[in-house]
Design a protein around this motif. Sequence first.
Motif, PDB file in Angstrom:
ATOM      1  N   GLN A  64       0.830  -1.193   0.000  1.00 12.48           N
ATOM      2  CA  GLN A  64       0.000   0.000   0.000  1.00 12.48           C
ATOM      3  C   GLN A  64       0.867   1.247   0.000  1.00 12.48           C
ATOM      4  O   GLN A  64       1.965   1.259   0.556  1.00 12.48           O
ATOM      5  CB  GLN A  64      -0.925   0.014   1.221  1.00 12.48           C
ATOM      6  CG  GLN A  64      -1.951  -1.116   1.230  1.00 12.48           C
ATOM      7  CD  GLN A  64      -2.839  -1.084   2.455  1.00 12.48           C
ATOM      8  OE1 GLN A  64      -2.374  -0.797   3.566  1.00 12.48           O
ATOM      9  NE2 GLN A  64      -4.118  -1.357   2.272  1.00 12.48           N
ATOM     10  N   THR A  65       0.340   2.296  -0.631  1.00 15.19           N
ATOM     11  CA  THR A  65       0.998   3.593  -0.613  1.00 15.19           C
ATOM     12  C   THR A  65       0.223   4.539   0.310  1.00 15.19           C
ATOM     13  O   THR A  65      -0.915   4.256   0.691  1.00 15.19           O
ATOM     14  CB  THR A  65       1.045   4.205  -2.028  1.00 15.19           C
ATOM     15  OG1 THR A  65      -0.288   4.375  -2.502  1.00 15.19           O
ATOM     16  CG2 THR A  65       1.814   3.316  -2.989  1.00 15.19           C
ATOM     17  N   ASP A  81      -1.457  -0.334  -3.900  1.00 16.87           N
ATOM     18  CA  ASP A  81      -0.634   0.089  -5.034  1.00 16.87           C
ATOM     19  C   ASP A  81      -0.973  -0.789  -6.241  1.00 16.87           C
ATOM     20  O   ASP A  81      -0.573  -1.956  -6.320  1.00 16.87           O
ATOM     21  CB  ASP A  81       0.850  -0.048  -4.678  1.00 16.87           C
ATOM     22  CG  ASP A  81       1.769   0.422  -5.789  1.00 16.87           C
ATOM     23  OD1 ASP A  81       1.252   0.967  -6.798  1.00 16.87           O
ATOM     24  OD2 ASP A  81       2.998   0.245  -5.656  1.00 16.87           O
ATOM     25  N   PHE A  84       2.060  -2.287  -8.057  1.00 17.52           N
ATOM     26  CA  PHE A  84       3.053  -2.871  -7.150  1.00 17.52           C
ATOM     27  C   PHE A  84       4.016  -3.783  -7.904  1.00 17.52           C
ATOM     28  O   PHE A  84       3.601  -4.666  -8.669  1.00 17.52           O
ATOM     29  CB  PHE A  84       2.360  -3.661  -6.048  1.00 17.52           C
ATOM     30  CG  PHE A  84       3.319  -4.285  -5.064  1.00 17.52           C
ATOM     31  CD1 PHE A  84       3.970  -3.501  -4.136  1.00 17.52           C
ATOM     32  CD2 PHE A  84       3.570  -5.650  -5.101  1.00 17.52           C
ATOM     33  CE1 PHE A  84       4.871  -4.070  -3.232  1.00 17.52           C
ATOM     34  CE2 PHE A  84       4.463  -6.225  -4.209  1.00 17.52           C
ATOM     35  CZ  PHE A  84       5.113  -5.436  -3.272  1.00 17.52           C
ATOM     36  N   ARG A 120       5.580   5.092  -3.777  1.00 16.34           N
ATOM     37  CA  ARG A 120       5.465   3.638  -3.714  1.00 16.34           C
ATOM     38  C   ARG A 120       5.310   3.202  -2.256  1.00 16.34           C
ATOM     39  O   ARG A 120       5.499   4.010  -1.344  1.00 16.34           O
ATOM     40  CB  ARG A 120       6.714   2.977  -4.329  1.00 16.34           C
ATOM     41  CG  ARG A 120       6.911   3.266  -5.820  1.00 16.34           C
ATOM     42  CD  ARG A 120       8.211   2.675  -6.282  1.00 16.34           C
ATOM     43  NE  ARG A 120       8.474   2.913  -7.708  1.00 16.34           N
ATOM     44  CZ  ARG A 120       8.176   2.057  -8.667  1.00 16.34           C
ATOM     45  NH1 ARG A 120       7.567   0.904  -8.376  1.00 16.34           N
ATOM     46  NH2 ARG A 120       8.468   2.317  -9.932  1.00 16.34           N
TER      47      ARG A 120
END
Length: 481
Positions: A64-65, A81, A84, A120
Amino acid sequence: MVNRLSPDEAMFYFLDGAGTSAHLGALLILDPNKKTRRPGAELDYNALVSLVENRLQTAPRYRQTVTEVTLGLARPVWVDDRDFDINFHVRLSALPQPGTVEQLQELIARVMSRPLDRTRPLWEMYLIEGLSGGRSAILTKTHRCMLSGHAHLELSEVLCDDVADRDPLADDLWMPGRPPGNTSLTLGALAEAMARPGEVVDSLLRGNGPVADLWSVADKSARLVGDAVSQMVNAAPDSPLNTVTTSSRLFAFASVSRRDLEAVVGKFECTFNDVVLAIVTGVLRRWSLSVKDTVGHGETMRATMPLSARIPDTVEGEASGAWIITGGTEFVTDLPVGEDAPAVRLMQVAGLADRYSQSTRRMSQGFRPLLPEIGLVPFADFSTRAFAGIFQRSYNVPISMSSKRIDRKYVDGIPVTGIFTIPTLATQRALGISVNEYANQVQFAFIADRAVVVDLPAMAGYVTESLEELLAGGQSAGRDH
């Protein structure tokens, strides 16, 4: 329903700035030559990527961002994300021959000097090959906002096993969720803000609701500011360790035998952590003598450390699987670096730590956001750093110390022979120290601002010297400089 960062997580997210990167990490030393229940076990880059992918299902935050809300109308949110790429986060590096400790320390220093990519998921991992003796290492680097209590472990802890032959987790296909749009986030934040006055009234009239009690919020804030003022008045001694810092780092580590520390415990009838603190004090004394001609007899340095390391919840020495210490109550104690007699220094360290660990005036909750129940965070990056600056002179050096021994660990069947924690280096702190008890070793790690503590690698040698003088029975530490 958005998954919003907690107040503490948001505070650490906004702490990044010039001279400060709010990430921490761990260094795992792997030795495939050690005996294991999986003969011939190897860990190359592809095997590590597969292992990380398999374990990420237990740590969803690593895919996850962090997405900020327009105008700081609410705390940021965790968002899957959709792009990813595991190969961006897991990287391969190698040391030139002969793969010395010094080369490894310099590589880690360079990695820890670089900020994480905030577009990111906020972590990186390095498989480092080419260590002497056929060994390898894993370096993890994780933003502090990713870690909150036992629910969110650092990735090095997720990778390690208690046994050599643990089976992989069942495959779990991950599909990223649909990210919320800016309009959705903004409207949601405004809705929360508009709902909050009703929550406050509800708290005042009925004593319940999400805010709980407005007066308790005000009281906590008043006490927090009062604690800050108290710490400013009771400032730490002047030290080059409290200075404007850069983002360039140095890293060093050292291991000593737990049996040797136990011998000192038996000789002086003190606690194990008394000896650990005395070793740290000896290291800081030697460093002080290396940067100036003399150290006054009554000179001290002020350190902050977890209260749990002084007053553990369980029996000292009990095995534990955790080595990344985040949150919890801390206390501030003085380290008598001006005392040249090691035995006297040890007794002073023990007495001061006993006294201050029982003193409410020496307790600290560490960095905490003001009015944590309130979701609005306009100018959050500015306010977070400004509030952190209030505490810049309350202590000289932070010490991260686990209260429990870490039992033997394995990564994909390969024995881990060393676990070194790399602490966050906060603003206007030029040195951070961590101590772990792993298997039969006590392992010290140091991270520092390269512009301030230019001779940091020498601290690794100071650890051994400080222990040796305690084993020798208390000969002077100050007359050998």
